[in-house]
Design an enzyme around this catalytic site. Structure first.
Site, PDB file in Angstrom:
ATOM      1  CB  ILE A   6      -0.917   0.034   1.251  1.00 43.74           C
ATOM      2  CG1 ILE A   6      -1.659  -1.288   1.428  1.00 43.74           C
ATOM      3  CG2 ILE A   6      -1.901   1.212   1.163  1.00 43.74           C
ATOM      4  CD1 ILE A   6      -2.358  -1.423   2.781  1.00 43.74           C
ATOM      5  CG  ASN A  87      -4.005   5.335  -1.009  1.00 38.49           C
ATOM      6  OD1 ASN A  87      -5.158   5.763  -1.145  1.00 38.49           O
ATOM      7  ND2 ASN A  87      -3.206   5.757  -0.026  1.00 38.49           N
ATOM      8  CE1 TYR A 154      -5.410  14.252  -6.983  1.00 39.66           C
ATOM      9  CE2 TYR A 154      -7.586  14.951  -7.712  1.00 39.66           C
ATOM     10  CZ  TYR A 154      -6.786  14.115  -6.946  1.00 39.66           C
ATOM     11  OH  TYR A 154      -7.362  13.164  -6.141  1.00 39.66           O
ATOM     12  CE  LYS A 158      -5.467  10.826  -8.053  1.00 43.47           C
ATOM     13  NZ  LYS A 158      -4.941   9.654  -7.345  1.00 43.47           N
ATOM     14  CB  THR A 191      -8.042  12.469   3.945  1.00 42.13           C
ATOM     15  OG1 THR A 191      -8.100  13.127   2.673  1.00 42.13           O
ATOM     16  CG2 THR A 191      -8.859  11.196   3.889  1.00 42.13           C
TER      17      THR A 191
HETATM   18  N1  LIG Z   1      -9.492  12.957   0.009  1.00 44.14           N
HETATM   19  C1  LIG Z   1     -10.291  13.044  -1.033  1.00 44.14           C
HETATM   20  O1  LIG Z   1     -11.348  13.712  -0.979  1.00 44.14           O
HETATM   21  C2  LIG Z   1      -9.975  12.304  -2.303  1.00 44.14           C
HETATM   22  C3  LIG Z   1     -10.884  12.374  -3.350  1.00 44.14           C
HETATM   23  C4  LIG Z   1     -10.637  11.667  -4.535  1.00 44.14           C
HETATM   24  C5  LIG Z   1      -9.478  10.916  -4.637  1.00 44.14           C
HETATM   25  N2  LIG Z   1      -8.590  10.872  -3.599  1.00 44.14           N
HETATM   26  C6  LIG Z   1      -7.383  10.051  -3.785  1.00 44.14           C
HETATM   27  O2  LIG Z   1      -7.301   9.131  -2.698  1.00 44.14           O
HETATM   28  C7  LIG Z   1      -5.911   8.798  -2.443  1.00 44.14           C
HETATM   29  C8  LIG Z   1      -5.629   8.947  -0.966  1.00 44.14           C
HETATM   30  O3  LIG Z   1      -5.834  10.318  -0.631  1.00 44.14           O
HETATM   31  P1  LIG Z   1      -6.044  10.809   0.881  1.00 44.14           P
HETATM   32  O4  LIG Z   1      -7.189  11.723   0.863  1.00 44.14           O
HETATM   33  O5  LIG Z   1      -6.007   9.653   1.798  1.00 44.14           O
HETATM   34  O6  LIG Z   1      -4.723  11.696   1.036  1.00 44.14           O
HETATM   35  P2  LIG Z   1      -3.843  12.060   2.316  1.00 44.14           P
HETATM   36  O7  LIG Z   1      -4.587  11.868   3.582  1.00 44.14           O
HETATM   37  O8  LIG Z   1      -3.291  13.411   1.997  1.00 44.14           O
HETATM   38  O9  LIG Z   1      -2.679  10.977   2.270  1.00 44.14           O
HETATM   39  C9  LIG Z   1      -1.809  10.949   1.181  1.00 44.14           C
HETATM   40  C10 LIG Z   1      -0.852   9.784   1.331  1.00 44.14           C
HETATM   41  O10 LIG Z   1       0.052   9.820   0.210  1.00 44.14           O
HETATM   42  C11 LIG Z   1       1.378   9.773   0.691  1.00 44.14           C
HETATM   43  N3  LIG Z   1       2.276  10.571  -0.160  1.00 44.14           N
HETATM   44  C12 LIG Z   1       2.074  11.831  -0.624  1.00 44.14           C
HETATM   45  N4  LIG Z   1       3.152  12.255  -1.289  1.00 44.14           N
HETATM   46  C13 LIG Z   1       4.055  11.236  -1.259  1.00 44.14           C
HETATM   47  C14 LIG Z   1       5.369  11.079  -1.746  1.00 44.14           C
HETATM   48  N5  LIG Z   1       5.999  12.059  -2.420  1.00 44.14           N
HETATM   49  N6  LIG Z   1       5.996   9.911  -1.516  1.00 44.14           N
HETATM   50  C15 LIG Z   1       5.384   8.919  -0.820  1.00 44.14           C
HETATM   51  N7  LIG Z   1       4.156   9.010  -0.333  1.00 44.14           N
HETATM   52  C16 LIG Z   1       3.493  10.170  -0.538  1.00 44.14           C
HETATM   53  C17 LIG Z   1       1.335  10.348   2.107  1.00 44.14           C
HETATM   54  O11 LIG Z   1       2.378   9.803   2.893  1.00 44.14           O
HETATM   55  P3  LIG Z   1       3.633  10.634   3.484  1.00 44.14           P
HETATM   56  O12 LIG Z   1       3.208  12.054   3.631  1.00 44.14           O
HETATM   57  O13 LIG Z   1       3.930   9.931   4.783  1.00 44.14           O
HETATM   58  O14 LIG Z   1       4.710  10.427   2.475  1.00 44.14           O
HETATM   59  C18 LIG Z   1      -0.026   9.876   2.596  1.00 44.14           C
HETATM   60  O15 LIG Z   1       0.090   8.617   3.201  1.00 44.14           O
HETATM   61  C19 LIG Z   1      -5.102   9.734  -3.356  1.00 44.14           C
HETATM   62  O16 LIG Z   1      -4.700   9.052  -4.501  1.00 44.14           O
HETATM   63  C20 LIG Z   1      -6.077  10.836  -3.718  1.00 44.14           C
HETATM   64  O17 LIG Z   1      -5.764  11.446  -4.934  1.00 44.14           O
HETATM   65  C21 LIG Z   1      -8.817  11.550  -2.449  1.00 44.14           C
END
Ligand SMILES: NC(=O)c1ccc[n+]([C@@H]2O[C@H](COP(=O)([O-])OP(=O)(O)OC[C@H]3O[C@@H](n4cnc5c(N)ncnc54)[C@H](OP(=O)(O)O)[C@@H]3O)[C@@H](O)[C@H]2O)c1
Length: 252
Positions: A6, A87, A154, A158, A191
Site C-alpha cells: 500500500i 493510493n 491533478y 488521474k 482526510t
Molecule cells: N481525500 C479526497 O477527498 C480524495 C478524493 C478523490 C481521490 N482521492 C485520492 O485518494 C488517495 C488517498 O488520498 P487521501 O485523501 O487519503 O490523502 P492524504 O490523507 O493526503 O494521504 C496521502 C498519502 O500519500 C502519501 N504521499 C504523498 N506524497 C508522497 C510522496 N511524495 N511519496 C510517498 N508518499 C506520498 C502520504 O504519505 P507521506 O506524507 O507519509 O509520504 C499519505 O500517506 C489519493 O490518490 C487521492 O488522490 C482523495
C-alpha cells in the site's frame, strides 16, 4: 499467504485500507515518506507480517530502489496473491494554468501517475516469471473525468491513471493472465488532502466555498467507510479487471 503493498499507508485512505487488511489477516507492506506507528502496533498485536519502507514517490531513483527490494522480498515467498494499492496522491499545485510553478507540476505527475505506472510494470513483470496473481488497485478521482478549475495537473494525472488502468487490463486479458487491474474513485473524504484543498485561495480554486461547505455540513466521507467498501469488493473476488469503480456505486 496474501500480501498487500500500500503506497500512502501513513494516513487517510491508505491508513484505513491497511487497518482493515490487517484485520483480514493479510500481510502489509507500507510505503510512504513517514511511518504510521498505530498501524505497526496493530499488526504486531494481531501477529501480522508488517514492513514499512520509507520512499519518496516523486523520485524515480527511490521508486526503483525500494520497489526492487519489495518485489524481491515478496515474490520469492510464493504468495497466493499480491494486492498492490497505488493510493499515494497529491493535489498540489492548486493554481490556474499560466500561474503554475514547474516543480510542483512535476512532483504531482510523478506521485499520481508515473509512480503507479512504474510499480505496476515491475509487479506484472515479476508476476510473469513467478506465476503469481497480482491485483492492482489504482486510486483515482472524480477529477479524472470532470474538469475542475485550478486542478488541471491533478485532473490530468488521474485521467492518465484511468487510461493506464484500462489499457493494462486489456493487455492482461489478451495475455490470459490471472492478474487484474482496476481504478477506484473514493469520493470526497475527510482526510488531509481536503485540508490542503480548503487552505487554497479562491483566485486559484473557484470551487473553494463548495468544498468548505462539504466539511462544515459534515458531508465528507470517512476514510474507514470507503476503505471497507473497497476491501469488500476486492475480497468478494467479483472485481472486474479494467473497471473504474466509484464509491457511490458500491455504497448504493
Ligand atoms: N481525500 C479526497 O477527498 C480524495 C478524493 C478523490 C481521490 N482521492 C485520492 O485518494 C488517495 C488517498 O488520498 P487521501 O485523501 O487519503 O490523502 P492524504 O490523507 O493526503 O494521504 C496521502 C498519502 O500519500 C502519501 N504521499 C504523498 N506524497 C508522497 C510522496 N511524495 N511519496 C510517498 N508518499 C506520498 C502520504 O504519505 P507521506 O506524507 O507519509 O509520504 C499519505 O500517506 C489519493 O490518490 C487521492 O488522490 C482523495
Amino acid at each position: 499467504m496474501k500480501y498487500a503493498v500500500i503506497t500512502g499507508a501513513s494516513k487517510g485512505l491508505g491508513e484505513a485500507i491497511a487497518k482493515r487488511l490487517i484485520n483480514e489477516q493479510i500481510a502489509i507492506i507500507s510505503v510512504s515518506r513517514t511511518e504510521n506507528e498505530e498501524i505497526r502496533g496493530l499488526a504486531i498485536a494481531k501477529g501480522i507480517d508488517y514492513t514499512h519502507y520509507s520512499c519518496n514517490l516523486s523520485l524515480e531513483t527511490e521508486i526503483q530502489e525500494v520497489f526492487m527490494e519489495i518485489a524481491h522480498s515478496i515474490f520469492q515467498k510464493n504468495p497466493n496473491e499480491i494486492l498492490l494499492f497505488n493510493n499515494a496522491g497529491v493535489i498540489d499545485p492548486i493554481q490556474t494554468v499560466g500561474n503554475l510553478d514547474q516543480t510542483p507540476i512535476i512532483r504531482n505527475i510523478q506521485v499520481n501517475l508515473i509512480a503507479p505506472i512504474l510499480i505496476t510494470n515491475l509487479f506484472f513483470s515479476k508476476a510473469q516469471v513467478t506465476n503469481t496473481k497480482v491485483l492492482v488497485i489504482n486510486i483515482t478521482s472524480g477529477a479524472a473525468v470532470r474538469s475542475i478549475e485550478g486542478w488541471s495537473v491533478y485532473c490530468s494525472a488521474k485521467a492518465g491513471l484511468n487510461m493506464f488502468t484500462q489499457t493494462a487490463a486489456i493487455e492482461q486479458a489478451e495475455l490470459k493472465t490471472t492478474n487484474k487491474i482496476i481504478a477506484f474513485s473514493p469520493g470526497v473524504m475527510d482526510t488531509s488532502m481536503q485540508e490542503t484543498i480548503r487552505s487554497s485561495s479562491e483566485n486559484a480554486f473557484k470551487e473553494l466555498e463548495k468544498f468548505k461547505e462539504l466539511k462544515e455540513k459534515s458531508l465528507l466521507l470517512q476514510a474507514e467507510v470507503v476503505a471497507n467498501s473497497l476491501v469488500d469488493l476486492i475480497l468478494s473476488d467479483e472485481m472486474e479487471s479494467g473497471q473504474i469503480y466509484r464509491i457511490n456505486d458500491l455504497l448504493n
